[in-house]
Scaffold this motif. Structure first.
Motif, PDB file in Angstrom:
ATOM      1  N   ASP A 190      10.142 -16.480  -2.065  1.00  0.00           N
ATOM      2  CA  ASP A 190      10.908 -16.586  -3.312  1.00  0.00           C
ATOM      3  C   ASP A 190      11.531 -15.263  -3.711  1.00  0.00           C
ATOM      4  O   ASP A 190      12.630 -15.229  -4.275  1.00  0.00           O
ATOM      5  CB  ASP A 190      10.016 -17.128  -4.433  1.00  0.00           C
ATOM      6  CG  ASP A 190       9.734 -18.613  -4.271  1.00  0.00           C
ATOM      7  OD1 ASP A 190      10.671 -19.357  -3.914  1.00  0.00           O
ATOM      8  OD2 ASP A 190       8.581 -19.030  -4.473  1.00  0.00           O
ATOM      9  N   ALA A 191      10.842 -14.155  -3.429  1.00  0.00           N
ATOM     10  CA  ALA A 191      11.421 -12.842  -3.730  1.00  0.00           C
ATOM     11  C   ALA A 191      12.725 -12.634  -2.978  1.00  0.00           C
ATOM     12  O   ALA A 191      13.715 -12.139  -3.526  1.00  0.00           O
ATOM     13  CB  ALA A 191      10.419 -11.741  -3.374  1.00  0.00           C
ATOM     14  N   HIS A 192      12.753 -13.038  -1.702  1.00  0.00           N
ATOM     15  CA  HIS A 192      13.956 -12.830  -0.906  1.00  0.00           C
ATOM     16  C   HIS A 192      14.999 -13.933  -1.092  1.00  0.00           C
ATOM     17  O   HIS A 192      16.197 -13.701  -0.902  1.00  0.00           O
ATOM     18  CB  HIS A 192      13.586 -12.706   0.571  1.00  0.00           C
ATOM     19  CG  HIS A 192      12.979 -11.388   0.921  1.00  0.00           C
ATOM     20  ND1 HIS A 192      13.562 -10.189   0.573  1.00  0.00           N
ATOM     21  CD2 HIS A 192      11.830 -11.067   1.572  1.00  0.00           C
ATOM     22  CE1 HIS A 192      12.814  -9.182   1.009  1.00  0.00           C
ATOM     23  NE2 HIS A 192      11.753  -9.693   1.606  1.00  0.00           N
ATOM     24  N   VAL A 213       2.151  -1.187  -8.408  1.00  0.00           N
ATOM     25  CA  VAL A 213       1.184  -2.110  -7.828  1.00  0.00           C
ATOM     26  C   VAL A 213       1.836  -3.491  -7.745  1.00  0.00           C
ATOM     27  O   VAL A 213       2.298  -4.043  -8.752  1.00  0.00           O
ATOM     28  CB  VAL A 213      -0.107  -2.191  -8.661  1.00  0.00           C
ATOM     29  CG1 VAL A 213      -1.072  -3.206  -8.064  1.00  0.00           C
ATOM     30  CG2 VAL A 213      -0.767  -0.819  -8.759  1.00  0.00           C
ATOM     31  N   ILE A 214       1.878  -4.041  -6.532  1.00  0.00           N
ATOM     32  CA  ILE A 214       2.540  -5.326  -6.322  1.00  0.00           C
ATOM     33  C   ILE A 214       1.902  -6.033  -5.138  1.00  0.00           C
ATOM     34  O   ILE A 214       1.409  -5.384  -4.203  1.00  0.00           O
ATOM     35  CB  ILE A 214       4.059  -5.121  -6.085  1.00  0.00           C
ATOM     36  CG1 ILE A 214       4.793  -6.467  -6.118  1.00  0.00           C
ATOM     37  CG2 ILE A 214       4.324  -4.373  -4.787  1.00  0.00           C
ATOM     38  CD1 ILE A 214       6.313  -6.320  -6.187  1.00  0.00           C
ATOM     39  N   SER A 215       1.857  -7.356  -5.177  1.00  0.00           N
ATOM     40  CA  SER A 215       1.268  -8.125  -4.086  1.00  0.00           C
ATOM     41  C   SER A 215       2.255  -8.245  -2.926  1.00  0.00           C
ATOM     42  O   SER A 215       3.461  -8.003  -3.075  1.00  0.00           O
ATOM     43  CB  SER A 215       0.891  -9.524  -4.569  1.00  0.00           C
ATOM     44  OG  SER A 215       2.061 -10.274  -4.849  1.00  0.00           O
ATOM     45  N   HIS A 216       1.725  -8.639  -1.761  1.00  0.00           N
ATOM     46  CA  HIS A 216       2.576  -8.851  -0.600  1.00  0.00           C
ATOM     47  C   HIS A 216       3.654  -9.897  -0.894  1.00  0.00           C
ATOM     48  O   HIS A 216       4.828  -9.719  -0.536  1.00  0.00           O
ATOM     49  CB  HIS A 216       1.734  -9.305   0.605  1.00  0.00           C
ATOM     50  CG  HIS A 216       0.942  -8.226   1.244  1.00  0.00           C
ATOM     51  ND1 HIS A 216      -0.248  -7.759   0.698  1.00  0.00           N
ATOM     52  CD2 HIS A 216       1.149  -7.501   2.374  1.00  0.00           C
ATOM     53  CE1 HIS A 216      -0.732  -6.799   1.481  1.00  0.00           C
ATOM     54  NE2 HIS A 216       0.099  -6.625   2.499  1.00  0.00           N
ATOM     55  N   ASP A 231       0.824  -1.215   0.000  1.00  0.00           N
ATOM     56  CA  ASP A 231       0.000   0.000   0.000  1.00  0.00           C
ATOM     57  C   ASP A 231       0.853   1.258   0.000  1.00  0.00           C
ATOM     58  O   ASP A 231       0.559   2.225  -0.709  1.00  0.00           O
ATOM     59  CB  ASP A 231      -0.936   0.003   1.221  1.00  0.00           C
ATOM     60  CG  ASP A 231      -1.976  -1.107   1.155  1.00  0.00           C
ATOM     61  OD1 ASP A 231      -2.222  -1.610   0.029  1.00  0.00           O
ATOM     62  OD2 ASP A 231      -2.527  -1.482   2.201  1.00  0.00           O
ATOM     63  N   VAL A 232       1.908   1.251   0.808  1.00  0.00           N
ATOM     64  CA  VAL A 232       2.803   2.410   0.859  1.00  0.00           C
ATOM     65  C   VAL A 232       3.566   2.543  -0.451  1.00  0.00           C
ATOM     66  O   VAL A 232       3.747   3.657  -0.974  1.00  0.00           O
ATOM     67  CB  VAL A 232       3.782   2.285   2.041  1.00  0.00           C
ATOM     68  CG1 VAL A 232       4.780   3.442   2.046  1.00  0.00           C
ATOM     69  CG2 VAL A 232       3.026   2.236   3.355  1.00  0.00           C
ATOM     70  N   VAL A 233       4.016   1.417  -0.996  1.00  0.00           N
ATOM     71  CA  VAL A 233       4.723   1.445  -2.275  1.00  0.00           C
ATOM     72  C   VAL A 233       3.845   2.059  -3.356  1.00  0.00           C
ATOM     73  O   VAL A 233       4.291   2.921  -4.140  1.00  0.00           O
ATOM     74  CB  VAL A 233       5.165   0.021  -2.680  1.00  0.00           C
ATOM     75  CG1 VAL A 233       5.676  -0.002  -4.121  1.00  0.00           C
ATOM     76  CG2 VAL A 233       6.246  -0.488  -1.731  1.00  0.00           C
ATOM     77  N   LYS A 234       2.585   1.657  -3.391  1.00  0.00           N
ATOM     78  CA  LYS A 234       1.657   2.197  -4.394  1.00  0.00           C
ATOM     79  C   LYS A 234       1.428   3.683  -4.195  1.00  0.00           C
ATOM     80  O   LYS A 234       1.421   4.474  -5.159  1.00  0.00           O
ATOM     81  CB  LYS A 234       0.320   1.451  -4.322  1.00  0.00           C
ATOM     82  CG  LYS A 234      -0.697   1.933  -5.349  1.00  0.00           C
ATOM     83  CD  LYS A 234      -2.006   1.153  -5.247  1.00  0.00           C
ATOM     84  CE  LYS A 234      -3.020   1.666  -6.277  1.00  0.00           C
ATOM     85  NZ  LYS A 234      -4.303   0.946  -6.170  1.00  0.00           N
ATOM     86  N   ALA A 235       1.268   4.105  -2.936  1.00  0.00           N
ATOM     87  CA  ALA A 235       1.008   5.512  -2.656  1.00  0.00           C
ATOM     88  C   ALA A 235       2.193   6.402  -3.016  1.00  0.00           C
ATOM     89  O   ALA A 235       2.026   7.525  -3.489  1.00  0.00           O
ATOM     90  CB  ALA A 235       0.662   5.686  -1.174  1.00  0.00           C
TER      91      ALA A 235
END
Length: 526
Positions: A227-229, A217-220, A208-212
């Motif tokens: 996998d991201a980390h 727009v990205i999922s948690h 939410d903060v990233v989008k603001a």
């Protein structure tokens, strides 16, 4: 009623013991079946189930189970559950003492407040005093907003202890749920980070903060999931499909680590003969330095029973870092991986290996370095990204290491990358090479093009002259015995002798001692 000498009823102690048992049962049971059902619905185990999987059966001793917060306001007075959302204590893993703090998401979402933090501080201090590993089972919503700055101060106390115990006792973080904001810094300060797919997320600022702020727009899960980390950021050491597998691997890792920096890792008798020849290596590794192969197969051939525990296998795959046993003794293996980017060193590979080398040195784990490296990865992005300072981290880690160090050069070892991969010149105790080794400033083709560029350019048949000069350079300066003749390699060996020779060298070095200059600490490259 019977009266004892001090005037108390004879059964008053039994009544109090009964009340104590009731309170303990309440603390152990958590906030109730509804909260437990919600936890299960997310595919997560309860905190008690996790602790039970971590420790040997019946060995866990809990401390401060009756601790409750003392916050006032914002509805906190009416909610004072026992444990305050974190279970702390110690138990044994394969008979060895290990400490734990485990967030209970069912209580205040596992959020950290003053009492919650005090319990973690206490168990961290006990682990330090006892000289035993500490494991954090993280499943919490960050700082408890209702308690304000005292919650933030609680995190500060955790971070301070993380740093104080770095390199003193093993610290392992297991992310089993959310770990956001300041809470994410404690795992980053520990030695290993395990994450479970689908339930674990770590980030400083959420979607939410990233989008603001950025409009992205990205999922948690895509932002901070396992996998991201494990594959992109390199924050996670390992990622798992379920908690049971994760905690089983955690137990395995603990079996490879010493309890503290004053001890050696546990030695286990091995049925794999130390003198076993590794004949298969003659077929596994191509003599042509430009042909690829999987270094995992080489490692499996030389270690006990082919078993190793790889760290960060999904990130910076052009280098392999793994813990294994050789003749029952734990070793740390650093190896270039020709099957990924030809095994070059780049920014991520340098960082990954540097941290692993420092970890092994801190916990008395000998280092075995398997070299097949064409150099550092060229490119504008690498130079502007700081390959100089990142590569220097690996150089610093090796130069700083005082544990036994054995280098084996399988094929090519070119340029600065040869030096950085634990060469004799930076302190390797024993350096061995295969008959396929090529140690030089650069490959023969590149060297010939530089040295003989005018002669090649002026020739009637430039390609024929180039080929001849490449052959000359390789035969004069890159033949397998050139480095051995100059004492930069201790011996050129048959690949079939690799396991036997490494084990022999490590046995000789087991009592190694290196006097260090007096200093507070070094200033390593950032």
């Amino acid at each position: 009623m019977t009266i004892v000498d001090d005037g108390r009823p004879a059964d008053s102690m039994r009544l109090r013991v009964t009340e104590l048992a009731r309170l303990r049962e309440e603390a152990h049971g958590g906030p109730g079946p509804q909260a437990t059902a919600a936890q299960k619905a997310k595919g997560k185990l309860t905190v008690r189930e996790r602790v039970g999987l971590l420790f040997d059966e019946g060995s866990f001793t809990e401390i401060e189970p009756l601790r409750r917060h003392r916050a006032a306001g914002f509805g906190m007075e009416a909610k004072k559950p026992y444990t305050d959302g974190v279970v702390t204590g110690w138990g044994t893993v394969d008979g060895r003492t290990v400490f734990v703090y485990a967030h209970d998401f069912r209580v205040f979402g596992g959020a950290l407040g003053e009492a919650h933090a005090a319990k973690i501080h206490k168990v961290m201090d006990l682990a330090e005093a006892a000289g035993a590993p500490i494991v954090g089972l993280c499943d919490g919503a960050g700082a408890r907003i209702q308690e304000g700055v005292t919650a933030l101060a609680g995190y500060g106390g955790i971070f301070q202890r993380n740093v104080r115990n770095s390199g003193v006792i093993p610290q392992i973080s297991v992310i089993l749920g959310p770990c956001a904001g300041g809470a994410a810094y404690s795992p980053a300060l520990t030695d290993f980070v395990f994450m479970v797919r689908g339930t674990a997320q770590m980030f400083i600022t959420g979607p939410d903060v990233v989008k603001a702020v950025t409009g992205e727009v990205i999922s948690h899960d895509a932002l901070g999931g396992a996998d991201a980390h494990a594959a992109v950021s390199g924050v996670a050491s390992l990622a798992y499909d379920d908690e049971e597998e994760c905690l089983a691997d955690l137990r395995h890792l603990l079996s490879l680590l010493p309890s503290n920096n004053r001890e050696l890792p546990p030695h286990l008798p091995s049925a794999d003969p130390p003198g076993r020849l590794t004949e298969r290596l003659n077929d596994l590794v191509p003599a042509d330095p430009n042909r690829s192969y999987d270094m995992h197969a080489v490692i499996e051939e030389i270690v006990d029973d082919g078993d190793c525990f790889e760290i960060q296998p999904l990130w910076a795959t052009n280098i392999i870092c793994a813990l294994a046993r050789m003749d029952g003794h734990v070793v740390g293996i650093v190896a270039n991986q020709p099957a990924a980017l030809a095994g070059v060193l780049d920014i991520h590979a340098s960082e990954k290996a540097a941290r692993f080398v420092a970890l092994c040195d801190a916990f008395n784990i000998p280092l075995v370095t398997l070299v097949d490296v064409p150099g550092f990865l060229p490119g504008v992005d690498q130079e502007h990204g700081g390959i100089i300072r990142h590569g220097a981290k690996l150089l610093y880690a090796y130069c700083n290491a005082t544990v036994p160090r054995v280098q084996v050069i399988l094929r090519k070892a070119y340029g600065g990358a040869y030096i950085v991969m634990d060469s004799r010149s930076i302190g390797a105790d024993v350096s061995l090479a295969w008959p396929t080794n090529e140690i030089a400033v650069m490959g023969a083709e590149g060297a010939a093009n530089v040295i003989f560029r005018r002669e090649i350019a002026a020739a009637e048949d430039p390609e024929a002259v180039r080929a001849q000069k490449v052959k000359e350079y390789r035969s004069e300066l890159m033949h397998p015995y050139y480095a051995a003749e100059r004492g930069l390699v201790d011996d050129v060996i048959d690949p079939a002798e690799t396991r036997h020779r490494i084990i022999g060298a490590l046995a000789m070095l087991r009592a190694k001692h290196v006097p260090l200059p007096s200093r507070k600490h070094g200033n390593q490259p950032q």
